[in-house]
Design a protein around this motif. Sequence first.
Motif, short mmCIF file in Angstrom:
data_model
loop_
_atom_site.label_atom_id
_atom_site.label_comp_id
_atom_site.label_asym_id
_atom_site.label_seq_id
_atom_site.Cartn_x
_atom_site.Cartn_y
_atom_site.Cartn_z
N UNK A 1 43.57 32.69 -14.62
CA UNK A 1 44.73 32.23 -13.90
C UNK A 1 45.85 31.85 -14.89
N UNK A 2 45.47 31.20 -15.96
CA UNK A 2 46.46 30.78 -16.95
C UNK A 2 47.07 32.00 -17.65
N UNK A 3 46.23 32.99 -18.00
CA UNK A 3 46.76 34.21 -18.62
C UNK A 3 47.76 34.89 -17.70
N UNK A 4 47.46 34.95 -16.42
CA UNK A 4 48.37 35.57 -15.46
C UNK A 4 49.71 34.86 -15.45
N UNK A 5 49.67 33.56 -15.40
CA UNK A 5 50.90 32.77 -15.38
C UNK A 5 51.69 32.95 -16.68
N UNK A 6 51.00 32.88 -17.81
CA UNK A 6 51.69 32.97 -19.10
C UNK A 6 52.19 34.39 -19.39
N UNK A 7 51.55 35.41 -18.82
CA UNK A 7 52.02 36.78 -18.99
C UNK A 7 53.36 36.97 -18.28
N UNK A 8 53.55 36.27 -17.17
CA UNK A 8 54.80 36.37 -16.42
C UNK A 8 56.00 35.95 -17.25
N UNK A 9 55.81 35.03 -18.18
CA UNK A 9 56.90 34.59 -19.04
C UNK A 9 57.48 35.78 -19.82
N UNK A 10 56.60 36.69 -20.24
CA UNK A 10 57.05 37.88 -20.96
C UNK A 10 57.51 38.98 -20.01
N UNK A 11 56.91 39.05 -18.84
CA UNK A 11 57.25 40.12 -17.89
C UNK A 11 58.59 39.88 -17.20
N UNK A 12 58.81 38.66 -16.74
CA UNK A 12 60.03 38.42 -15.97
C UNK A 12 60.66 37.05 -16.22
N UNK A 13 60.16 36.33 -17.21
CA UNK A 13 60.67 34.99 -17.47
C UNK A 13 61.55 34.91 -18.70
N UNK A 14 61.52 33.75 -19.33
CA UNK A 14 62.43 33.47 -20.44
C UNK A 14 62.08 34.22 -21.72
N UNK A 15 60.90 34.84 -21.79
CA UNK A 15 60.51 35.59 -22.99
C UNK A 15 60.55 37.10 -22.74
N UNK A 16 61.39 37.55 -21.81
CA UNK A 16 61.49 38.98 -21.50
C UNK A 16 61.80 39.83 -22.73
N UNK A 17 62.45 39.25 -23.71
CA UNK A 17 62.81 40.01 -24.92
C UNK A 17 61.64 40.18 -25.88
#
Length: 104
Positions: A1-17
């Motif tokens: 669950x945590x990996x899913x949430x933290x992956x979103x930061x790269x997919x569509x959040x503040x770490x998209x770059x």
Amino acid sequence: MMNTMMRETLASGTARKAELPGWPAAGKTGTSQDFRDAWFVGYTSQLVTGVWFGNDDASPTKKATGGGLPVEVWSRFMKAAHQGIPVADLPVVTRDCWAQGWRV
């Protein structure tokens, strides 16, 4: 669950770059009040790396954010660190693993 949430930061959040072609990665950005600190901590199945920018005297930066320079530096470092290493997905811990006392 945590990996899913933290992956979103790269997919569509503040770490998209964050760019790490082919590698599943996850992480979290951060920016402290008054832009005193900017950081990104990210990970793959092989390595966890944190990048922090700030001033030693706690004075504000020039509006640095965690999703900016820290993500860029993290991406460059992680690309180099993962050269020649076979791609692997992030680990998954199931209820069965916990019941058997396994830790990943």
